[in-house]
Design an enzyme around this catalytic site. Structure first.
Site, PDB file in Angstrom:
ATOM      1  N   SER A  68       0.862  -1.172   0.000  1.00  0.00           N
ATOM      2  CA  SER A  68       0.000   0.000   0.000  1.00  0.00           C
ATOM      3  C   SER A  68       0.906   1.232   0.000  1.00  0.00           C
ATOM      4  O   SER A  68       1.854   1.294  -0.773  1.00  0.00           O
ATOM      5  CB  SER A  68      -0.945  -0.025   1.202  1.00  0.00           C
ATOM      6  N   TYR A 102      -4.342   7.651  -7.047  1.00  0.00           N
ATOM      7  CA  TYR A 102      -3.392   6.840  -6.285  1.00  0.00           C
ATOM      8  C   TYR A 102      -3.876   6.676  -4.846  1.00  0.00           C
ATOM      9  O   TYR A 102      -3.845   5.570  -4.287  1.00  0.00           O
ATOM     10  CB  TYR A 102      -2.016   7.496  -6.316  1.00  0.00           C
ATOM     11  N   LYS A 114      -4.866   3.035  -3.032  1.00  0.00           N
ATOM     12  CA  LYS A 114      -4.124   2.511  -1.884  1.00  0.00           C
ATOM     13  C   LYS A 114      -5.009   2.404  -0.641  1.00  0.00           C
ATOM     14  O   LYS A 114      -4.830   1.493   0.181  1.00  0.00           O
ATOM     15  CB  LYS A 114      -2.898   3.384  -1.614  1.00  0.00           C
TER      16      LYS A 114
END
Length: 255
Positions: free
Chosen positions: A136, A150, A154
């Site tokens: 992650s 992004y 994550k």
């Protein structure tokens, strides 16, 4: 005895950065490794009978099945899956986000790990053991690290990690996530600088700079630092650790 002796490990994103460091570390610890990347095999990965390099685009519909079958064909089993491969966005805020970067981030950072887990879990369930390590990010717990695509990918991967850890604990399958922050790697090398949302970057720079400035050597986290943690979570030494989100970020997670 090496910590991964006789274990079969799949590592994605293995041609550079954290994936490459993890591949090298796993081999050193006695593992047999299927190294996967969209890029060609790097010259620094020397010929080794315990290593098989598989060039593959993780966004291909058949990628997860192809990787799993390749590993079974070459090594005869799967004990560990390490989902390292990832891409970043252009620090785009939601008002500047393009469909392409959103879909690409989700395809590589979320869909690919989920599909690989789906493929290997039946094998791990049958053998009543397995370890999955997902990469992650600090962006998985903060909104002030990267762009919205992004960040969302994550955050989602952390949720998937926790769900898998809980659901399959009776099968002796562990699932954890590493959350790096400020790592020296090649992940940003493919960014189109003309597409960067500089207004968004300006809001993040003071935080990022504060993390670097209070280190004695002013260095970022090394890929090898992250790989060491991955090897630990992949090994039986962490047999009671599952569902963890482990930060490797020089204390960035404290703010």
């Amino acid at each position: 005895m090496a910590t991964l002796e006789a274990k079969v490990v799949i590592v994605t994103g293995s041609a550079s950065g954290i994936g490459l460091a993890t591949t090298k570390a796993a081999l050193k610890e006695g593992a047999r490794v299927l190294a996967v990347d969209i890029s060609p095999r790097p010259s620094c990965l020397e010929d080794d009978p315990e290593l098989d390099f598989f060039q593959c685009d993780l966004t291909s519909p058949s990628a997860a099945a192809d990787i799993t079958q390749r590993c079974l064909m070459v090594f005869g089993g799967i004990n560990v899956l390490v989902n390292v491969a990832g891409i970043i966005d252009h620090c785009s805020s939601v008002d500047t986000l393009t469909d392409d970067i959103w879909e690409r981030c989700m395809a590589v950072n979320l869909n690919a790990p989920v599909k690989l887990m789906r493929e290997v879990l039946p094998i791990m369930k049958k053998q009543k053991s397995g370890s999955i390590v997902n990469i992650s990010s600090k962006a998985g717990s903060s909104g002030a690290v990267s762009g919205v695509a992004y960040t969302a990918s994550k955050h989602a991967l952390q949720g998937v990690t926790k769900n898998v850890a809980w659901r399959f604990k009776a099968d002796n399958i562990r699932c954890n996530a590493i959350c790096p922050g400020g790592v020296t790697s090649a992940i940003s090398s493919n960014i189109d600088s003309s597409a960067i949302d500089f207004a968004a970057v300006e809001t993040m720079l003071p935080i990022i700079d504060s993390v670097k400035v209070n280190r004695p050597d002013f260095e970022l986290v090394r890929a090898e630092d992250v790989a060491n943690a991955i090897i630990f979570l992949a090994s039986d030494k962490s047999s009671r650790i599952s569902g963890a989100m482990l930060p490797i970020d020089d204390g960035w997670s404290t703010i």
